[in-house]
Design an enzyme around this catalytic site. Structure first.
Site, PDB file in Angstrom:
ATOM      1  N   ASN A 400       0.823  -1.199   0.000  1.00 42.71           N
ATOM      2  CA  ASN A 400       0.000   0.000   0.000  1.00 42.71           C
ATOM      3  C   ASN A 400       0.862   1.257   0.000  1.00 42.71           C
ATOM      4  O   ASN A 400       0.916   1.987  -0.995  1.00 42.71           O
ATOM      5  CB  ASN A 400      -0.941  -0.019   1.206  1.00 42.71           C
ATOM      6  CG  ASN A 400      -1.994   1.072   1.141  1.00 42.71           C
ATOM      7  OD1 ASN A 400      -1.956   1.933   0.274  1.00 42.71           O
ATOM      8  ND2 ASN A 400      -2.937   1.027   2.057  1.00 42.71           N
ATOM      9  N   ASP A 401       1.585   1.462   1.084  1.00 44.49           N
ATOM     10  CA  ASP A 401       2.327   2.715   1.202  1.00 44.49           C
ATOM     11  C   ASP A 401       3.383   2.886   0.110  1.00 44.49           C
ATOM     12  O   ASP A 401       3.645   4.000  -0.319  1.00 44.49           O
ATOM     13  CB  ASP A 401       2.995   2.788   2.582  1.00 44.49           C
ATOM     14  CG  ASP A 401       1.957   2.733   3.699  1.00 44.49           C
ATOM     15  OD1 ASP A 401       0.865   3.292   3.500  1.00 44.49           O
ATOM     16  OD2 ASP A 401       2.224   2.114   4.731  1.00 44.49           O
ATOM     17  N   VAL A 402       3.958   1.777  -0.359  1.00 49.73           N
ATOM     18  CA  VAL A 402       5.047   1.885  -1.339  1.00 49.73           C
ATOM     19  C   VAL A 402       4.546   2.260  -2.735  1.00 49.73           C
ATOM     20  O   VAL A 402       5.343   2.506  -3.637  1.00 49.73           O
ATOM     21  CB  VAL A 402       5.877   0.583  -1.427  1.00 49.73           C
ATOM     22  CG1 VAL A 402       6.547   0.296  -0.096  1.00 49.73           C
ATOM     23  CG2 VAL A 402       5.039  -0.589  -1.875  1.00 49.73           C
ATOM     24  N   ALA A 441       1.184   2.364   7.496  1.00 53.27           N
ATOM     25  CA  ALA A 441       1.450   3.696   8.034  1.00 53.27           C
ATOM     26  C   ALA A 441       0.150   4.400   8.429  1.00 53.27           C
ATOM     27  O   ALA A 441       0.172   5.504   8.943  1.00 53.27           O
ATOM     28  CB  ALA A 441       2.224   4.534   7.026  1.00 53.27           C
TER      29      ALA A 441
END
Lengths: 474, 104
Positions: A400-402, A441
């Site tokens: 997700n965050d990447v 995050a």
């Protein structure tokens, strides 16, 4: 005998340096680890066998028993643990080393205070002094750093395995922690003057508490950095033990890990674009909520397994972006199967590996390697990013965050500035997620609302298995 | 003044050791330099095993303990046990990680 032991320690020291150097290269890495292990075994055996003074057999028995128990437990745990749980394990083992250093200091403190015994040991460090301040300093420093590393590692472990999933922050925790740290240092200095043996246990408790306070406010996403930092702490604690005894193999091992660990910590921080200072003192996910409300983001499309299969089957190039969610769902083997079946159909498949994919840098590579994925298919971020415009389908699984474009566009986002995989340049994006929950995050992802994107909801393993089955019928 | 001179004394008495420490710090930095990020995890884990060398200190404490001092023996026993866990667990788990890279 003593000179033989010195030579053994020299060999041990060189093997640590060589071993770590070899571990920096994929080809020689495994051998490097074994070189280090061999040097360690030699140093341990040498310390026991070549000891000069007469020692009661009871003590030999106890040492061997402790080593035996430790070897069995350590070996079994390390062999049995699942690769997804590996960061937790590294954290625990690190804590054990810290505790070991702290215990040595506790014992030596009592020796200094209660007997003259230690004087033989530290004579060569600072001669002609009744109580050597250097030795005393080493004992206290080893105790404090070792204890912080121990309790901090335990908290990091609990955070990684999900027991403590939310950062716990006292009001003004930064100031409280800093004052407390000053208190620990001041109390250590006070112990120099006042020679009451019981007070060392107070210092021990304070240091343990500081370790807890140090790690508790730090968010789960930053745990790899924290573990790496605590790893170098334990190295420093070991080095103080080396100082105390004038033991060069402890010094080399400890300092090597202390400095290499610190550098590794900084490199990891750079990969995440999070300065070390922010990791320790900054808030992650607190405040700074994105101003965009749901209505402005657009709509989310979902896609069926059958449509995904069709889309992929008629693609030329597919890139898979694996994240920790893939590993949690134990879907590494299925994704390898998917990759093979697509390759059979003439589709070129690659994996895009973000530097912090998984829970630690390089963790994803280990997880995919375990599932027999070809090493050459794992492409690092900087090499794969230019290829996205020529990619037909990007399949994001459990990441997700990447891939969150907020890292580039939204200065208020906590991950702003982190380099990401430019998946939005591909022709189609398919994101597999269990639900619409935010990533590790804890922040929303605008990519979900991208017109090119379709969501493939469901458990990664289940959905991918269905996808493979679907492809087989085509 | 007395304080400063005692610090200076401490330095000159430990000169070799201080040189050793500084050089070792540079070796540590040098050894890590230019490592690809995919090897960071195994490397951290390997470094984790190496600081287990603290066990040598724990054994040393045990060997020099008074067999009648039970507190010291109990703490020493625990220290050797924990140190062994760090060393053995660390090297074995690192080997497991690296084994997977080797297969290819």
């Amino acid at each position: 005998m003593q000179s033989l032991l010195s030579i053994i320690y020299l060999i041990g020291s060189v093997s640590f340096i060589m071993g770590m150097k070899m571990m920096g290269n994929a080809k020689t890495a495994r051998k490097g680890n074994l070189v280090g292990a061999a040097g360690m075994t030699l140093a341990i055996v040498g310390t026991i066998v070549l000891h000069e003074d007469k020692v009661s057999p009871v003590i030999y028995g106890l040492i061997l028993l402790a080593i035996l128990i430790g070897t069995i437990i350590g070996w079994m745990t390390a062999k049995k643990v699942q690769m997804t749980k590996m960061p937790e394990l590294v954290s625990i083992f690190n804590g054990m080393g810290g505790a070991c250093a702290a215990l040595i200091s506790l014992i030596e403190f009592n020796h200094v205070k209660n007997t003259t015994h230690i004087m033989n040991v530290v004579e060569h460090l600072i001669p002609n002094q009744p109580i050597a301040p250097g030795a005393f300093f080493c004992i206290l420093a080893g105790l404090v750093i070792g204890s912080v590393s121990f309790s901090g590692s335990i908290i990091a472990f609990l955070k990684l395995n999900g027991t403590l999933d939310k950062p716990i922050r006292l009001p003004k925790y930064n100031i409280v922690n800093t004052i407390f740290l000053i208190g620990v240092v001041a109390f250590s200095a006070y112990l120099f003057k006042v020679e009451t043996p019981v007070l060392i246990y107070v210092l021990f408790a304070m240091a343990l508490l500081y370790g807890v306070m140090f790690v508790l406010p730090i968010g789960g996403a930053d745990m790899p950095v924290v573990i790496s930092l605590l790893n170098s702490f334990t190295g420093v604690a070991a080095a103080f033990g080396g100082f105390l005894y004038g033991n060069y193999v402890m010094l080399t091992g400890g300092i090597l890990v202390g400095s290499a660990g610190t550098l590794l910590t900084i490199v990891m921080c750079e990969a995440m674009n999070r300065p070390l200072f922010n990791v320790i003192f900054g808030a992650f996910g607190g405040g700074a909520a994105s101003a965009t409300s749901t209505s402005e983001k657009g709509t989310i499309k979902d896609i069926s397994v059958a449509d995904t299969a069709t889309l992929m089957n008629y693609s030329k190039r597919v890139v898979i972006v694996p994240g920790y969610g893939l590993a949690v769902a134990q879907a590494q083997h299925v994704i390898h199967e998917l990759e093979m079946i697509l390759e059979e159909r003439g589709v070129e498949v690659k994996y895009a590996i973000h530097p912090v994919a998984g829970r630690m840098p390089g963790h994803m590579n280990v997880l995919l390697a375990e599932a027999n994925v070809d090493y050459g298919k794992l492409v690092e971020m900087d090499d794969i990013n230019p290829e996205f415009p020529n990619t037909d389908v990007v399949l994001v699984v459990g990441a997700n965050d990447v891939v969150n474009p907020a890292a580039k566009t939204d200065p208020s986002s906590p991950i702003y500035g982190m380099p990401i995989l430019d998946v939005e340049n591909a022709k189609h994006i398919i994101i597999n997620k269990r639900s619409m929950n935010a990533g590790y995050a804890g922040i929303d992802n605008l990519l979900f609302y991208n017109p090119k994107n379709s969501m493939l909801f469901g458990d990664a393993k289940k959905v991918l298995t269905e996808l493979v089955a679907e492809l087989k019928t085509m | 003044m007395e304080y400063i001179s005692s610090i200076l004394n401490l330095f000159s008495e430990n000169e070799k050791m201080i040189y050793f420490v500084i050089l070792a710090i540079f070796v540590g930095i040098e050894v890590i330099g230019g490592v690809p990020s995919i090897l960071h995890t195994p490397l951290m884990s390997g470094a984790n095993a190496i600081h287990g060398v603290v066990i040598v200190g724990a054994i040393y404490v045990m060997l020099n303990s008074d067999p009648e001092n039970y507190v010291s023996l109990a703490l020493g026993f625990l220290a050797v046990l924990l140190g062994t866990l760090n060393v053995v667990g660390g090297f074995v788990v690192t080997d497991r990680m690296l084994e997977m890279f080797k297969k290819k």
